[in-house]
Design a protein around this motif. Structure first.
Motif, PDB file in Angstrom:
ATOM      1  N   GLN A 150       0.844  -1.180   0.000  1.00 48.87           N
ATOM      2  CA  GLN A 150       0.000   0.000   0.000  1.00 48.87           C
ATOM      3  C   GLN A 150       0.892   1.247   0.000  1.00 48.87           C
ATOM      4  O   GLN A 150       1.682   1.449   0.921  1.00 48.87           O
ATOM      5  N   ALA A 151       0.782   2.029  -1.047  1.00 46.88           N
ATOM      6  CA  ALA A 151       1.568   3.259  -1.110  1.00 46.88           C
ATOM      7  C   ALA A 151       1.019   4.249  -0.087  1.00 46.88           C
ATOM      8  O   ALA A 151      -0.206   4.418   0.041  1.00 46.88           O
ATOM      9  N   PRO A 152       1.889   4.908   0.675  1.00 47.13           N
ATOM     10  CA  PRO A 152       1.402   5.882   1.665  1.00 47.13           C
ATOM     11  C   PRO A 152       0.759   7.070   0.962  1.00 47.13           C
ATOM     12  O   PRO A 152       1.221   7.503  -0.100  1.00 47.13           O
ATOM     13  N   PRO A 153      -0.338   7.578   1.508  1.00 49.46           N
ATOM     14  CA  PRO A 153      -0.977   8.739   0.877  1.00 49.46           C
ATOM     15  C   PRO A 153      -0.073   9.958   0.963  1.00 49.46           C
ATOM     16  O   PRO A 153       0.661  10.155   1.935  1.00 49.46           O
ATOM     17  N   GLY A 154      -0.113  10.778  -0.070  1.00 51.95           N
ATOM     18  CA  GLY A 154       0.682  11.993  -0.080  1.00 51.95           C
ATOM     19  C   GLY A 154       0.034  13.080   0.752  1.00 51.95           C
ATOM     20  O   GLY A 154      -1.061  12.916   1.302  1.00 51.95           O
ATOM     21  N   PRO A 155       0.702  14.227   0.845  1.00 49.37           N
ATOM     22  CA  PRO A 155       0.137  15.347   1.616  1.00 49.37           C
ATOM     23  C   PRO A 155      -1.098  15.901   0.926  1.00 49.37           C
ATOM     24  O   PRO A 155      -1.295  15.710  -0.282  1.00 49.37           O
ATOM     25  N   PRO A 156      -1.967  16.586   1.664  1.00 45.05           N
ATOM     26  CA  PRO A 156      -3.144  17.208   1.044  1.00 45.05           C
ATOM     27  C   PRO A 156      -2.734  18.146  -0.086  1.00 45.05           C
ATOM     28  O   PRO A 156      -1.690  18.797  -0.026  1.00 45.05           O
ATOM     29  N   THR A 157      -3.548  18.186  -1.104  1.00 44.66           N
ATOM     30  CA  THR A 157      -3.257  18.996  -2.279  1.00 44.66           C
ATOM     31  C   THR A 157      -3.958  20.341  -2.175  1.00 44.66           C
ATOM     32  O   THR A 157      -5.112  20.422  -1.749  1.00 44.66           O
ATOM     33  N   GLU A 158      -3.256  21.384  -2.582  1.00 44.88           N
ATOM     34  CA  GLU A 158      -3.867  22.708  -2.562  1.00 44.88           C
ATOM     35  C   GLU A 158      -4.875  22.820  -3.694  1.00 44.88           C
ATOM     36  O   GLU A 158      -4.587  22.491  -4.837  1.00 44.88           O
ATOM     37  N   ARG A 159      -6.061  23.298  -3.342  1.00 45.57           N
ATOM     38  CA  ARG A 159      -7.132  23.441  -4.328  1.00 45.57           C
ATOM     39  C   ARG A 159      -7.123  24.868  -4.876  1.00 45.57           C
ATOM     40  O   ARG A 159      -7.030  25.836  -4.111  1.00 45.57           O
ATOM     41  N   PRO A 160      -7.244  25.033  -6.181  1.00 49.22           N
ATOM     42  CA  PRO A 160      -7.399  26.391  -6.710  1.00 49.22           C
ATOM     43  C   PRO A 160      -8.720  26.992  -6.245  1.00 49.22           C
ATOM     44  O   PRO A 160      -9.640  26.260  -5.854  1.00 49.22           O
ATOM     45  N   PRO A 161      -8.839  28.329  -6.247  1.00 43.72           N
ATOM     46  CA  PRO A 161     -10.099  28.949  -5.803  1.00 43.72           C
ATOM     47  C   PRO A 161     -11.287  28.414  -6.592  1.00 43.72           C
ATOM     48  O   PRO A 161     -11.225  28.250  -7.811  1.00 43.72           O
ATOM     49  N   ARG A 162     -12.358  28.112  -5.874  1.00 46.54           N
ATOM     50  CA  ARG A 162     -13.557  27.608  -6.543  1.00 46.54           C
ATOM     51  C   ARG A 162     -14.201  28.719  -7.370  1.00 46.54           C
ATOM     52  O   ARG A 162     -14.249  29.881  -6.963  1.00 46.54           O
ATOM     53  N   ARG A 163     -14.712  28.341  -8.501  1.00 42.83           N
ATOM     54  CA  ARG A 163     -15.373  29.283  -9.394  1.00 42.83           C
ATOM     55  C   ARG A 163     -16.758  29.588  -8.865  1.00 42.83           C
ATOM     56  O   ARG A 163     -17.495  28.691  -8.462  1.00 42.83           O
ATOM     57  N   ARG A 164     -17.143  30.849  -8.900  1.00 47.10           N
ATOM     58  CA  ARG A 164     -18.459  31.254  -8.424  1.00 47.10           C
ATOM     59  C   ARG A 164     -19.368  31.426  -9.639  1.00 47.10           C
ATOM     60  O   ARG A 164     -19.201  32.354 -10.440  1.00 47.10           O
ATOM     61  N   LEU A 165     -20.318  30.521  -9.749  1.00 47.35           N
ATOM     62  CA  LEU A 165     -21.245  30.526 -10.879  1.00 47.35           C
ATOM     63  C   LEU A 165     -22.646  30.868 -10.394  1.00 47.35           C
ATOM     64  O   LEU A 165     -23.041  30.473  -9.290  1.00 47.35           O
ATOM     65  N   PRO A 166     -23.421  31.577 -11.199  1.00 43.25           N
ATOM     66  CA  PRO A 166     -24.783  31.930 -10.781  1.00 43.25           C
ATOM     67  C   PRO A 166     -25.649  30.693 -10.637  1.00 43.25           C
ATOM     68  O   PRO A 166     -25.591  29.770 -11.448  1.00 43.25           O
ATOM     69  N   ALA A 167     -26.455  30.665  -9.579  1.00 49.14           N
ATOM     70  CA  ALA A 167     -27.328  29.518  -9.304  1.00 49.14           C
ATOM     71  C   ALA A 167     -28.528  29.993  -8.509  1.00 49.14           C
ATOM     72  O   ALA A 167     -28.435  30.963  -7.749  1.00 49.14           O
ATOM     73  N   PRO A 168     -29.673  29.328  -8.637  1.00 49.52           N
ATOM     74  CA  PRO A 168     -30.840  29.669  -7.826  1.00 49.52           C
ATOM     75  C   PRO A 168     -30.569  29.431  -6.349  1.00 49.52           C
ATOM     76  O   PRO A 168     -29.665  28.664  -5.977  1.00 49.52           O
ATOM     77  N   ALA A 169     -31.346  30.053  -5.506  1.00 46.17           N
ATOM     78  CA  ALA A 169     -31.201  29.884  -4.058  1.00 46.17           C
ATOM     79  C   ALA A 169     -31.334  28.409  -3.683  1.00 46.17           C
ATOM     80  O   ALA A 169     -32.240  27.709  -4.156  1.00 46.17           O
ATOM     81  N   GLY A 170     -30.425  27.939  -2.838  1.00 50.65           N
ATOM     82  CA  GLY A 170     -30.468  26.558  -2.372  1.00 50.65           C
ATOM     83  C   GLY A 170     -29.796  25.566  -3.295  1.00 50.65           C
ATOM     84  O   GLY A 170     -29.734  24.377  -2.973  1.00 50.65           O
TER      85      GLY A 170
END
Length: 407
Positions: free
Chosen positions: A128-148
């Motif tokens: 079992q390969a050891p898991p690597g360090p957490p990966t940095e996520r790029p900023p999430r894209r903000r897309l228009p969406a209805p409430a909820g």
């Protein structure tokens, strides 16, 4: 009658011909396992000088049912009392009748000499390969969406070492996060051995890894999406759809016009249109090629999705393309079932989103909005809202390169 003959304990040899394939694509070789078996090693050997015209796949059934599948990716599989080669379920060594399953994928006219050996020997659990360090996520894209509701960046088609991919689940998850994905369906071929690990690995990397399987035959591939149990790819395609839907999942037809993996409707019609269609397949050689879109139109425009079909990150990255799913409570499967999808080249690429009776284009200045009836509307500006356009739509460049699409 099978050409295989037993030439020694746990050893079979035979020449399979196209006539044998016509009789059965998936012949089996039964063998017995007693109490206290220390482990199994199954080896498949055949003449590989024929290249792609001589391919035999490998799988395994135990007394409890389907155990796993290597396809043509591996010629040796091992099962230990605890642990198994990726692609095979880890559930010990139940005594009784087992079967090696062969897949006569392609055979030359003169046939192919095949030898199978089953050894009952001590085998070590796979490292079992050891898991690597957490990966940095790029900023999430903000897309228009209805409430909820919110759009999740998703990829519906990916492979790991549990079939013919080169990445472990940890490496695949880390790479998907680095690409900005929120969710990734892991769809290894004809196996569910990856399913028990997805939640833990996904939590470790901050991404939803979702259970899928690519139901794979020489006549077509389809993704069964959801925790639906193993789907028997040897049965008619109609039964794949019935199985997936009956267990609360969905069936998506993959790369319907992709060379030798094109959809040929094996086993007769699905009994209606598919739930989803992979209109945008990652390794699409030329985005101006209209074949997938023509197939989609002829199929009645089922809910469109995209999948990278990533096997090796040196050739394809997760999220290329990205399927945006408009979700409630982050329920990706529910959003797909409701048909709330949009597909773009990547997480940062131009998008076309449907919000009620409005179509929103973002980052698509200079493209053209293409209606189902062929009308074309120039898009001028970084964000444009259009009303009065029902049904699926495309964004194209002037040379007809596909930029984005929306259900």
């Amino acid at each position: 009658m099978s050409p295989a003959r037993e030439v020694g304990p746990g050893r079979w040899r035979g020449r399979w011909t196209p006539e044998d394939r016509a009789a059965s694509v998936w012949p089996t070789l039964p063998f017995e396992v007693g109490d206290g078996c220390p482990g199994l090693r199954v080896t498949l050997e055949h003449d590989r000088s024929h290249g792609s015209s001589g391919v035999v796949d490998l799988g395994l059934v135990d007394p409890l049912g389907w155990r796993g599948w290597s396809g043509g990716a591996r010629s040796v599989l091992e099962v230990a009392p605890r642990g198994a080669t990726p692609g095979y379920l880890d559930r010990g060594l139940p005594p009784g009748t087992w079967e090696v399953v062969l897949g006569l994928h392609r055979l030359p006219p003169e046939g192919l000499e095949v030898e199978v050996t089953v050894e009952q020997v001590v085998v070590e659990p796979p490292p079992q390969a050891p898991p690597g360090p957490p990966t940095e996520r790029p900023p999430r894209r903000r897309l228009p969406a209805p409430a909820g509701l919110r759009w999740l960046a998703t990829d519906l088609h990916a492979h790991s070492v549990h079939s013919d991919g080169v990445l472990t689940l940890d490496a695949l998850a880390a790479l998907a996060v680095s690409q900005g994905l929120d969710a990734l369906w892991v769809t290894d071929h004809n196996t569910v051995s990856h399913h028990p690990h997805l939640e833990e690995v996904g939590a470790r990397h901050g991404i939803r890894l979702l259970p899928g399987q690519e139901v794979t035959t020489a006549d077509g591939h389809a993704n069964a999406l959801g925790d639906v149990g193993w789907v028997d790819f040897r049965r008619p395609a109609r039964e794949w759809a019935d199985h997936a839907r009956g267990a609360g999942g969905l069936l998506s037809l993959n790369h319907p016009v992709a060379g030798d993996c094109a959809w040929r409707d094996p086993g007769g019609p699905l009994g209606g249109p598919p739930d989803l269609a992979e209109v945008w397949h990652g390794p699409w050689a030329d985005p101006t090629h209209g074949g997938p879109l023509a197939w989609w139109a002829a199929a009645g425009q089922p809910v469109p999705v995209g999948g990278s079909d990533v096997h090796d990150p040196r050739e394809q990255l997760p999220g290329t393309p990205t399927t945006w799913v408009l979700t409630e409570d982050d329920d990706v499967l529910g959003g797909l079932a409701a048909g709330r999808t949009a597909v773009s080249a990547g997480t940062a690429a131009p998008v076309l989103l449907r919000l009620g009776d409005e179509l929103h284009t973002l980052g698509a200045d200079g493209t053209q909005l293409v209606c189902a009836d062929g009308r074309r509307t120039p898009v001028r500006g970084d964000r444009v809202v259009v009303t009065g356009h029902d049904g699926p739509h495309l964004l194209e460049r002037d040379d007809r390169t596909l930029v984005a699409l929306s259900s």
